[in-house]
Design a protein around this motif. Structure first.
Motif, PDB file in Angstrom:
ATOM      1  N   ILE A 156      -8.682  -5.351   3.749  1.00 29.15           N
ATOM      2  CA  ILE A 156      -7.356  -4.503   3.581  1.00 29.15           C
ATOM      3  C   ILE A 156      -7.930  -3.902   2.292  1.00 29.15           C
ATOM      4  N   GLU A 164       8.937  17.121  12.414  1.00 31.46           N
ATOM      5  CA  GLU A 164       8.341  16.235  11.271  1.00 31.46           C
ATOM      6  C   GLU A 164       8.774  15.476  12.285  1.00 31.46           C
ATOM      7  N   PHE A 165      10.161  14.898  12.959  1.00 29.02           N
ATOM      8  CA  PHE A 165      10.656  14.341  13.261  1.00 29.02           C
ATOM      9  C   PHE A 165       9.366  13.414  14.350  1.00 29.02           C
ATOM     10  N   ILE A 167       1.436   1.490   5.196  1.00 26.60           N
ATOM     11  CA  ILE A 167       0.968   2.614   5.477  1.00 26.60           C
ATOM     12  C   ILE A 167       1.647   2.875   6.069  1.00 26.60           C
ATOM     13  N   MET A 168       2.480   2.953   7.237  1.00 23.22           N
ATOM     14  CA  MET A 168       3.465   3.752   8.414  1.00 23.22           C
ATOM     15  C   MET A 168       4.775   4.599   7.488  1.00 23.22           C
ATOM     16  N   PHE A 169       5.359   3.941   6.544  1.00 24.47           N
ATOM     17  CA  PHE A 169       5.884   4.191   5.737  1.00 24.47           C
ATOM     18  C   PHE A 169       5.750   5.490   4.993  1.00 24.47           C
ATOM     19  N   LEU A 174      -4.833   2.822  14.140  1.00 23.87           N
ATOM     20  CA  LEU A 174      -4.753   1.441  13.696  1.00 23.87           C
ATOM     21  C   LEU A 174      -3.663   1.408  13.852  1.00 23.87           C
ATOM     22  N   MET A 194       7.000  12.136  13.001  1.00 24.83           N
ATOM     23  CA  MET A 194       6.867  10.466  12.714  1.00 24.83           C
ATOM     24  C   MET A 194       6.814   9.192  13.720  1.00 24.83           C
ATOM     25  N   VAL A 233       6.057  -3.730  15.292  1.00 24.18           N
ATOM     26  CA  VAL A 233       5.284  -5.006  14.416  1.00 24.18           C
ATOM     27  C   VAL A 233       6.763  -5.625  13.713  1.00 24.18           C
ATOM     28  N   ILE A 293      -2.358  -1.436  17.148  1.00 29.33           N
ATOM     29  CA  ILE A 293      -1.377  -2.862  16.976  1.00 29.33           C
ATOM     30  C   ILE A 293       0.435  -2.221  18.052  1.00 29.33           C
ATOM     31  N   ILE A 312       0.754  -1.278  -0.139  1.00 26.60           N
ATOM     32  CA  ILE A 312      -0.004  -0.001   0.492  1.00 26.60           C
ATOM     33  C   ILE A 312       0.710   1.404  -0.214  1.00 26.60           C
ATOM     34  N   VAL A 325       6.034   0.528  13.065  1.00 27.73           N
ATOM     35  CA  VAL A 325       6.956  -0.366  12.122  1.00 27.73           C
ATOM     36  C   VAL A 325       8.271  -0.898  13.665  1.00 27.73           C
ATOM     37  N   TYR A 381      -5.452   6.382  10.806  1.00 25.04           N
ATOM     38  CA  TYR A 381      -4.164   5.550  10.683  1.00 25.04           C
ATOM     39  C   TYR A 381      -3.677   5.541  11.847  1.00 25.04           C
ATOM     40  N   TYR A 434       4.656   6.586  13.824  1.00 27.49           N
ATOM     41  CA  TYR A 434       4.570   5.196  12.463  1.00 27.49           C
ATOM     42  C   TYR A 434       5.807   4.754  12.752  1.00 27.49           C
ATOM     43  N   LEU A 447       6.849  12.817   5.514  1.00 29.18           N
ATOM     44  CA  LEU A 447       7.696  13.838   6.984  1.00 29.18           C
ATOM     45  C   LEU A 447       8.726  13.618   6.377  1.00 29.18           C
ATOM     46  N   LEU A 448       9.319  12.949   6.334  1.00 30.44           N
ATOM     47  CA  LEU A 448      10.458  12.838   5.195  1.00 30.44           C
ATOM     48  C   LEU A 448      10.991  14.575   4.544  1.00 30.44           C
ATOM     49  N   VAL A 452       1.786  -5.249   5.318  1.00 30.98           N
ATOM     50  CA  VAL A 452       0.570  -3.311   4.748  1.00 30.98           C
ATOM     51  C   VAL A 452       0.613  -2.993   5.990  1.00 30.98           C
ATOM     52  N   ILE A 453       0.881  -3.125   7.739  1.00 30.64           N
ATOM     53  CA  ILE A 453       1.101  -2.267   8.289  1.00 30.64           C
ATOM     54  C   ILE A 453       2.424  -1.155   7.819  1.00 30.64           C
ATOM     55  N   VAL A 454       3.848  -1.465   7.130  1.00 35.04           N
ATOM     56  CA  VAL A 454       4.492  -0.585   7.426  1.00 35.04           C
ATOM     57  C   VAL A 454       4.692  -0.420   6.158  1.00 35.04           C
ATOM     58  N   GLY A 463       9.024  16.615   3.780  1.00 36.43           N
ATOM     59  CA  GLY A 463       8.654  17.566   4.632  1.00 36.43           C
ATOM     60  C   GLY A 463       9.785  18.529   5.008  1.00 36.43           C
ATOM     61  N   TYR A 464      10.840  17.245   5.892  1.00 36.85           N
ATOM     62  CA  TYR A 464      11.483  18.455   6.812  1.00 36.85           C
ATOM     63  C   TYR A 464      12.821  18.437   5.260  1.00 36.85           C
ATOM     64  N   TYR A 475       3.650   7.614   5.168  1.00 35.21           N
ATOM     65  CA  TYR A 475       3.599   8.742   6.104  1.00 35.21           C
ATOM     66  C   TYR A 475       4.838   9.430   6.687  1.00 35.21           C
ATOM     67  N   ILE A 476       5.346   8.037   6.894  1.00 38.67           N
ATOM     68  CA  ILE A 476       7.456   8.963   6.911  1.00 38.67           C
ATOM     69  C   ILE A 476       7.815   9.320   6.178  1.00 38.67           C
TER      70      ILE A 476
END
Lengths: 384, 409, 499
Positions: free
Chosen positions: B192, B375-376, A177-179, B335, B379, B389, B339, A115, B386, B332, B382, A185-186, A173-175, A188-189, A181-182
Motif C-alpha cells: 500500500i 457533488e453527490f 481512500i474513499m472517505f 480501484l 460521491m 467493503v 472491489i 490513508i 464503502v 482510485y 466512493y 466533495l462534501l 485502507v479502502i474506506v 465542495g458542496y 474523496y467523499i
C-alpha cells in the motif's frame, strides 16, 4: 533524551539520512537535466567540458542553495527580519504536516493503515471553521472551542472508519481512500450552500474566521508561523506519552502487532479500533485547525493542500515514532518552504519536492536498496 | 446454516428511499429520447408518467424486500442474485425518471458520455484485477494511468504516430508496475505504501517535466494527434446501443478485447490458474514448481501496461493534449470498481460503467438545469465502494494472499 | 527408485538445522524419520524437495547426484510430498489443485479440465478413494483434503513419496487408513519416507527407522524397539513417558456447561448441546481430532465466540454474554492452542507480554499511566519462578524457543487468582523437556483445588493427564469416560461411535 539519541544514532536513523541524501541526488539529476544551460553546454561537451560542468554545478548548487535560503536562513537578505523569515516559513509548513503525521503514526503503530489524513484534515477544518466563523464568544472561550471542534470533527470522521472496521470488518485502507474523496466533495458542496459559503460570494469560499478564534501570530503578522506550533509540540509529547507510557497506547500497540493475542488477553478490539482511528483522526483534525485558524483563515477547497500525503511520508520517514515524526515534519516543511524560493529564483518547479519526497519514502522502505546504493556493509550483529 | 440478515436490511433501506421518491415524485411526464441520427430505425421520443414509474418501481422493491426477508428468515436461504439486480435496476430507473422530471432525457448521449468516462476506469480496473489476483495490491493504478497519458502524448507529438504513442503508453504503465513489483516482491515493502507513493512520484515527475519541457514548446511536445472514431458497419446502427458501443476509437475497441481476453486468460487458461494460485496461496504454488516471483512480476506488469493504455485514452482518445494531473483520481475510482466488481474483470467493467454513468449524469443534469448538487453524484462511486467493503451487499473478499509478500525462507 | 542423502548440512544464521545428515531410502520400503519437534526433520525434507538449498552435501537418486533448484525439479525427478500443512488452495476444485503445476492443456493454453478430472478419478480408483473432482477443496473434511494432497503427490508418478507429519490432523481410524495406503504404496515399489514423532505409528509401519536429534542423525533403530527405547534415542536421555500425578481429590463441581450450542459466521452449528461439569481439583481432558469443536468450546468459555446459546457457569455465575475481560476477571486462566498467534505478541518484550491481560489496572497501571518500575520487578520474579531461559526481561517473545514462549504464557495465566484453568493443546510442538514442565504445572494447578480443562488431540496425553476424558466429535460430546478407558474404545469414540 538518551533514548532519543539512541534512536537517531542507531542503524535505522543512519539509513534514513542516506535515503534523504540519495533522493536529493536524484532530484539534483532532474534539476540538471531540465536546466537550459546544462542542455546547451552538453551539446559541445567534448569540446569544452568545463562549460558543461560549470553549468551543471550552477544548476544543482543554485537550486539547492535557493532551497536553503528559502527554508533555513537567507544570507542574501537585506534585513535581519528577512534573513530569519525562511526558518519561520519552514515551521509554518511543518506545523500541520507534523500534527497529521503524528495522527498517522498512532494508527500505523496500532496496525491500522490510515490513508485518510486528507479527509480528516478537511473535517477538522470544516468543524473548526464553522465555529470560528459563526460563533460569537470572547477569545478565551472561542479559540479553545474552535480548536476543540476541529479535533472533534477530525476525530469523529476517523472514528467512523474504526467503527466500520469494528462492526463490518471493512478494510480501512479502502474506506479511508474513499472517505478522502467523499470529504472533499462534501466540502465542495457545503461551500456552495449558505452553511459555509460567504454571503455574496460566487466562488466556493467561506467568510474569514473571527479574530477571537485565531491562533496567535506570536512573531507578528509578517510571519506565517503561529501558535499552532506549540500545539504541535504538545501533540508530539502527547503521542510519545500515549504510545510509550499509557495503558491505552499499550493496548494500541498490542493490537498493532497481534490482534488475535490482544483479543485473547481481554482487550476489546472493536472499541480499540474506534479509539485508535478517533485519536488518529483527531490529530489530523488538529492539523485542520492549524490551517483554518492559523495559516488560511478562510475555508476553501484547497484547505488540506497536499498535507494528507505529506503526513503519510512524514509518518513513514519518522518510523511512526513521535520524535522521528517531528524531525521528518521539519524536514519536509523545509523542503516545501525552500521549493517556493527555488521556483522563484531558479525556475525549478515546486513539483520537484513531490519527487524527492516520494523517493525518500521508497528508499526508506527498502533498506537493502539504500545499502546497495551506498555499498554500506551490514555488520554481523545487525543480522542476528 | 443461518443466513446473514444483511441483504434484507440493505434492501429495506433502499425500499425506504424508493418510497420517499414515490411520495416526493412530481406529477407529469419525463420525456425519453433514445434515437440518434445514424439509426436505421428511428424510434420516436416518448413520455413516461413519473408517478406510474415510481409506483411500479416501489412495487418491485417491496416485493423484493419481502421475498428476500421471507427467504432468509423463514426458509433460511440466500437471496437470489437476480432479485438484488432487479431491485437495484428499479431504484436506478426511479431515480433517473425523477431527476429528469418534466424534461427530456437524451439517453444515448448520456450513455456515450458514460462510456467515455468509463474507458480508463475499465482499463485501470483490469490492471487492478491482474495485479491483485496474483497477490499484489495495486494502489498505483492512478500512477499507471497518468504515466500512460503522459508518455502517449509525448511520443505521439514527437513521432506523429498514434501507434507509437500507444506502445509508449503500454511501456510507461508497465514500467510503473515494474517499480511497484520490485518494491513489493523483491524488497518486501508494504504494497500500500509503495502504491500511494508511486502515484505521487508519477504526479511529481510528470508535473516537473510538463513544466520544464512541454511548456517550453507545446506544439512540439504536447500536441498529439487523436484517434479517429471508427463506425463499425451494422453493429453501429443498432438502435440505442449501436452508436454508444460501436462508433468509437481504436482504444475503446481494444478495451472490449482486453476485458474479454483478461477474463478468458484468468479463468480458462493454464496461465490464469497459476496466477490465481499464486494470489491465493503462493507457497502451495511454489511447492508444485510454479515460479511465484516471475508469475507475480509478469501479471503485475501486464496489468500496468493495460492501465497505461487506459491512460492514453485521456490524451489520444479525448483531450488531444496532456495536462497536469489530468487523470484526477480515476485510478482510485478504478480501484473502487475492481472491489465492487469482486476482482472479476467483467463485473469490474460493469462497475466502472456504472461509476462512469454516475459521473456523467451530472453533465446531463447540468444541461437541463437540475438543482441536484453534482457533488453527490460524484460521491456515488466512493460511497458505493464503502458500502461494498462494509459487506452490506454480500461478502466481498479478495484473493487470500493479496497484499502479502512471499518470503521464500 | 533409491534415494540417498549424503552429508546434508543446512544452516539458518547461527542455527544448524541439519548437520551432516545421511539417509538411504530403498524402493518398496517405509523409512521412518523419527525426531522431536525442532529436531530438523522438516528442514531435511524441504531440502530434499528443493524448497531449501543445502549448504553442503548431495542428493542421489539411483546413485546419480541430482540438484534441485526448486520443487519443480524434485517433482520432475519423481519425488512427491504430502505436506504437514496442506499445500492446497481452498477456493480451487480438487481437479484444479491436483493439476496445478503440470496442467493438461488444449490449443492456446486452455485448461483441459476433462483430462484433469479423468486423472483424479484414475488415481482415486487405484487407492479406492471416492473424491469428486469438482468439489471445492475448502468444503471438504480434513481427512479427505489429505487424500487430495496424496493424489496430488502421486499424479506425477512419484517414485519417492515423503509424508511430513501426516497424522496430526487425523482420527485414529483415518490414521489406520493412511497406514494402509502407505503399505499399498510400498507394495507398489514406492520408496516411502515417513516423518513423525509418534512412536506408535513408527512401530506399526516402519521397515527402517532413522532417529534425528538436534539436527544430527543419532542412529538407526530396530523397528521392533520398544517405545521407551525409541523415546530415549529421540530425546537423548531416559524419558519417563508417564505423567507424575497423584490420585485426584475432587471437591465441589464449580464449573458447569449446560446445553451449550454455538454457530459459526456462516451459520453452521459448531457446538451441539454440550454438557459437562468439572470438580475442583480435577482435570477433564477434551479429547478428539482437531476441528471437532474444541476450539469453539474454549472460545465460548472465555467469551470470544459470537453466537452461542445455553449456559456456562463458574462458581454459580453465568459466563455466556460476558466479554473476554469479564471472564478473565472471574478467575479464568487460558492458554490458547496457538501460542504465537493467540498467546503472545511476538514483537513485545517478555515483560510486556506478562502484563498483556492486566495492563490497564493496578498494580501495572495507575490511572492511565503504566507502572514500568513494578512491571520490571514482576517480570524478573516470574522469569525465575517459571524458569524462562532468556537473556533478560527485555528480550522479545519472538527470540524465545517454543518451550520458553509457552512458559511465559503459563506464567501470565497462572499469576492471576484462578477459579478455572483452561489450556488448549498446551504441549503442541514442544520438546520433551518443556512438555514435562508444562505437565507438572498443570498437575500442580489441579492440586491447588482448581478445576482444569485441557484440550488434547493426542490420546497418550489425554489418558496420562486427564482424570476424566470427554471425547468430542462433530461439535458433540460422544461420551465422558474415566482415563483408564482402553485406547481402542477412545479411538472409536473419536470417530463418533458412542461407548
Amino acid at each position: 533524551m538518551k533514548r532519543i539519541m539512541k534512536e537517531f544514532t542507531g542503524g535505522s536513523a543512519f539509513l534514513s539520512i542516506l535515503a534523504v541524501i540519495a533522493s536529493l541526488l536524484v532530484g539534483g539529476v532532474l534539476i540538471a537535466l531540465s536546466n537550459q544551460d546544462v542542455q546547451t553546454t552538453a551539446t559541445y561537451l567534448t569540446a569544452r567540458p568545463s562549460d558543461f560542468f560549470h553549468a551543471l554545478w550552477n544548476a544543482v548548487f543554485g537550486a539547492y542553495d535557493a532551497m536553503f535560503r528559502g527554508a533555513i536562513f537567507n544570507y542574501q537578505a537585506q534585513s535581519s527580519q528577512e534573513m530569519f523569515k525562511p526558518i519561520t516559513e519552514t515551521l509554518a509548513y511543518a506545523t500541520p504536516i507534523t500534527m497529521s503525521g503524528l495522527g498517522l503514526a498512532v494508527a500505523f503503530r496500532s496496525g491500522l493503515f490510515n490513508i485518510g489524513a486528507t479527509g480528516q484534515i478537511i473535517f477538522g477544518a470544516m468543524f473548526a471553521g464553522w465555529v470560528g466563523i459563526y460563533v460569537d464568544l470572547p477569545w478565551y472561550i472561542h479559540f479553545p472551542l474552535a480548536v476543540l471542534a476541529g479535533i472533534v470533527g477530525g476525530g469523529l470522521f476517523g472514528a467512523l472508519v474504526g467503527f466500520l472496521k469494528a462492526t463490518t470488518g471493512a478494510n480501512e485502507v479502502i474506506v479511508t481512500i474513499m472517505f478522502n474523496y467523499i470529504a472533499a466533495l462534501l466540502l465542495g458542496y457545503l461551500l456552495k450552500t449558505p452553511l459555509l459559503q460567504a454571503p455574496g460570494a460566487v466562488n466556493p469560499i467561506s467568510p474569514p474566521v473571527k479574530d477571537s478564534a485565531k491562533y496567535v501570530f506570536f512573531l507578528g503578522d509578517q510571519f506565517r508561523v503561529h501558535g499552532g506550533l506549540f500545539a504541535m509540540l504538545i501533540a508530539v509529547v502527547f503521542v510519545w506519552w500515549l504510545l510509550n507510557r499509557s495503558t491505552l497506547g499499550f493496548r494500541f500497540r498490542a493490537l498493532g502487532h497481534n490482534p488475535s493475542a490482544a483479543k485473547v488477553a481481554g482487550i476489546n478490539i472493536g472499541l480499540t479500533y474506534i479509539l485508535v482511528m478517533g485519536i488518529s483522526g483527531a490529530l489530523s483534525g488538529l492539523a485542520g485547525t492549524s490551517q483554518i485558524l492559523g495559516s488560511e483563515q478562510v475555508l476553501t477547497l484547497g484547505v488540506a493542500a497536499s498535507y494528507g500525503f505529506d503526513a503519510i511520508t512524514v509518518a513513514l520517514l519518522g518510523r511512526s515514532n513521535p520524535w522521528g515524526v517531528l524531525f521528518a515534519g521539519l524536514l519536509f516543511g523545509g523542503l516545501r518552504a525552500g521549493a517556493v524560493t527555488m521556483q522563484a529564483d531558479q525556475g525549478v518547479p515546486v513539483d520537484i519536492v513531490l519527487v524527492v519526497q516520494s523517493l525518500i519514502v521508497l528508499f526508506i522502505a527498502a533498506p537493502p536498496l539504500v545499502r546497495s546504493i551506498f555499498r554500506v556493509k551490514v555488520s554481523k550483529e545487525a543480522v542476528a | 446454516m443461518k443466513q446473514s440478515k444483511r441483504t434484507p436490511i440493505a434492501l429495506l433501506l433502499m425500499t425506504i428511499i424508493g418510497a420517499w421518491l414515490f411520495i416526493a415524485a412530481p406529477s407529469g411526464l419525463t420525456t425519453i429520447n433514445i434515437s440518434t441520427d445514424s439509426d436505421i430505425f428511428k424510434l420516436p421520443d416518448f413520455g413516461v408518467n413519473i408517478a406510474l414509474i415510481c409506483a411500479s418501481a416501489l412495487a418491485v422493491q417491496v416485493a423484493g424486500f419481502v421475498g428476500s426477508a421471507y427467504l432468509v428468515l423463514a426458509r433460511n436461504r440466500k437471496t437470489p442474485r437476480w432479485v438484488v439486480i432487479a431491485f437495484a435496476a428499479a431504484l436506478v430507473i426511479e431515480i433517473l425518471v425523477s431527476l429528469f422530471a418534466g424534461k427530456t432525457m437524451t439517453f444515448t448521449s448520456l450513455l456515450q458520455g458514460s462510456l467515455a468516462l468509463a474507458v480508463p476506469l475499465i482499463f485501470g480496473s483490469l490492471a487492478g484485477v491482474l495485479s491483485e489476483r496474483v497477490g499484489v495490491v495495486n494502489i498505483a493504478i492512478e500512477g499507471q494511468l497518468l504515466a500512460g497519458a503522459f508518455v502517449s502524448a509525448l511520443v505521439t507529438s514527437l513521432s506523429h504516430n498514434l501507434l507509437a504513442g500507444l506502445i509508449g503508453a503500454l511501456i510507461a504503465g508497465a514500467l510503473v508496475a515494474w517499480v511497484l513489483a520490485v518494491f513489493a516482491i523483491k524488497y518486501v515493502v508494504d504494497q500500500i505504501i509503495v502504491g500511494v507513493v508511486l502515484n505521487v512520484l508519477v504526479i511529481g515527475l510528470t508535473n516537473f517535466i510538463f513544466s520544464t519541457l512541454m511548456v517550453s514548446n507545446l506544439p512540439l511536445f504536447d500536441q498529439p494527434d487523436r484517434f479517429p472514431t471508427i463506425l463499425i458497419p451494422l453493429l453501429g446502427q443498432i438502435p440505442v446501443l449501436g452508436p454508444v458501443l460501436f462508433n468509437q476509437t481504436l482504444i475503446v475497441y481494444l478495451m472490449y478485447i482486453a476485458v474479454a481476453v483478461v477474463y478468458f486468460a484468468l479463468f480458462k487458461t493454464r496461465w490464469g490458474l497459476r496466477v490465481r494460485a499464486v494470489g491465493e496461496y503462493p507457497r502451495a504454488a511454489d511447492t508444485v514448481g510454479i515460479n511465484v516471483f516471475r508469475t507475480r512480476y509478469l501479471s503485475v506488469m501486464i496489468g500496468g501496461a493495460l492501465a497505461g493504455l487506459g491512460g492514453s485514452f485521456f490524451t489520444l482518445g479525448q483531450v488531444g493534449a496532456f495536462g497536469k494531473e489530468m487523470t484526477n483520481g480515476a485510478g482510485y475510482i478504478a480501484l473502487a470498481a475492481l472491489i465492487f466488481g469482486r476482482w472479476n474483470p467483467i463485473y469490474a467493467a460493469f462497475a466502472a460503467l456504472l461509476f462512469g454513468f454516475a459521473e456523467n449524469l451530472q453533465y446531463g443534469l447540468a444541461i437541463i438545469g437540475s438543482s441536484v448538487p453534482s457533488e453527490f453524484l460524484l460521491m456515488l462511486p466512493y460511497a458505493m465502494t464503502v458500502v461494498a467493503v462494509a459487506g452490506l451487499v454480500g461478502k466481498v473478499t479478495g484473493p487470500a494472499a493479496s497484499g502479502k509478500a512471499y518470503i521464500k525462507s | 527408485m533409491k534415494l540417498e542423502l549424503r552429508g546434508i548440512t543446512k544452516r539458518f544464521g547461527a542455527l544448524v538445522a541439519n548437520d551432516n545428515v545421511n539417509l538411504v531410502a530403498q524402493p518398496g520400503e517405509i523409512h521412518c524419520l523419527l525426531g522431536e519437534n525442532g529436531a530438523g526433520k522438516s528442514t531435511l525434507m524441504n531440502v530434499l524437495y528443493g524448497l531449501y538449498q543445502a549448504d553442503a552435501g548431495e542428493i542421489l537418486l539411483d546413485d546419480k547426484a541430482v540438484k534441485f533448484a526448486g520443487p519443480g525439479d524434485a517433482m520432475a525427478s519423481g519425488i512427491g510430498m504430502v505436506h504437514q500443512h496442506f499445500m492446497l488452495i481452498p477456493v480451487f476444485t480438487v481437479a484444479e489443485n491436483v493439476i496445478l503445476g503440470h496442467e493438461p492443456t488444449k490449443f492456446g493454453g486452455r485448461l483441459d479440465m476433462q483430462a484433469a478430472r479423468e486423472k483424479v478419478r484414475e488415481v482415486s480408483a487405484k487407492f479406492g478413494f471416492e473424491i469428486d473432482p469438482d468439489a471445492i477443496v475448502g468444503d471438504l473434511p480434513v481427512g479427505v483434503q489429505q487424500r487430495v494432497e496424496i493424489i496430488k503427490a502421486l499424479i506425477g508418478n512419484a517414485k519417492v513419496l515423503i509424508f511430513d507429519e501426516p497424522t496430526a490432523v487425523l482420527t485414529p481410524q483415518e490414521t489406520d487408513e493412511l497406514m494402509a495406503i502407505m503399505k499399498q504404496l510400498r507394495a507398489a515399489g514406492t520408496a516411502v519416507v515417513f516423518i513423525t514423532h509418534k512412536l506408535r505409528e513408527v512401530q506399526e509401519v516402519a521397515d527402517k527407522i532413522t532417529v534425528l536429534r538436534l539436527g544430527k542423525i543419532v542412529g538407526e533403530a530396530d523397528p521392533k524397539s520398544t517405545s521407551s527405547e525409541l523415546a530415549s534415542m529421540m530425546v537423548g536421555r531416559e524419558v519417563d513417558l508417564d505423567v507424575e500425578k497423584s490420585v485426584a481429590k475432587p471437591g465441589k463441581p464449580t464449573f458447569k456447561v449446560e446445553g451449550l450450542s454455538a454457530w459459526n459466521h456462516s451459520g453452521t452449528k459448531v457446538l451441539d448441546d454440550i454438557n459437562f461439569e468439572i470438580h475442583e481439583g480435577e482435570i477433564l481432558v477434551i479429547a478428539g481430532v482437531q476441528g471437532n469443536g474444541q476450539t469453539e468450546l474454549t472460545e465460548a468459555i472465555i467469551g470470544m465466540h459470537g453466537k452461542t446459546s445455553g449456559s456456562i457457569q463458574l462458581d454459580g455465575r453465568e459466563l455466556i454474554g460476558k466479554s473476554v475481560k469479564q471472564v478473565l476477571d472471574l478467575g479464568v486462566g487460558f492458554v490458547p492452542e496457538d501460542r504465537t498467534e493467540d498467546g503472545l505478541v511476538a514483537e513485545f518484550t517478555i515483560a510486556e507480554n506478562l502484563m498483556l491481560d492486566r495492563s490497564d489496572r493496578k498494580p501495572f497501571a495507575k490511572g492511565l499511566n503504566l507502572q514500568l518500575g513494578y512491571l520490571k520487578q514482576f517480570a524478573q520474579e516470574k522469569l525465575k519462578q517459571f524458569d524462562v531461559r532468556a537473556q533478560s526481561i527485555e528480550s522479545t517473545a519472538a527470540q524465545l524457543s517454543g518451550g520458553n514462549q509457552q512458559k511465559v504464557v503459563l506464567a501470565r495465566e497462572l499469576s492471576r487468582e484462578l477459579r478455572l484453568f483452561v489450556a488448549s493443546q498446551p504441549t503442541r510442538g514442544l520438546d520433551v523437556g518443556s512438555i514435562e514442565f508444562v505437565h507438572e504445572q498443570i498437575v500442580a494447578t489441579r492440586d491447588s483445588q482448581i478445576p482444569v480443562l485441557i484440550v488434547a488431540t493426542e490420546l497418550d496425553e489425554a489418558t496420562q493427564l486427564g482424570d476424566r476424558i470427554a471425547v468430542m466429535y462433530k461439535g458433540k460430546i460422544v461420551g465422558i469416560v474415566p482415563s483408564s478407558t482402553p485406547r481402542a474404545t477412545l479411538g472409536q469414540m473419536m470417530a463418533g461411535i458412542s461407548a
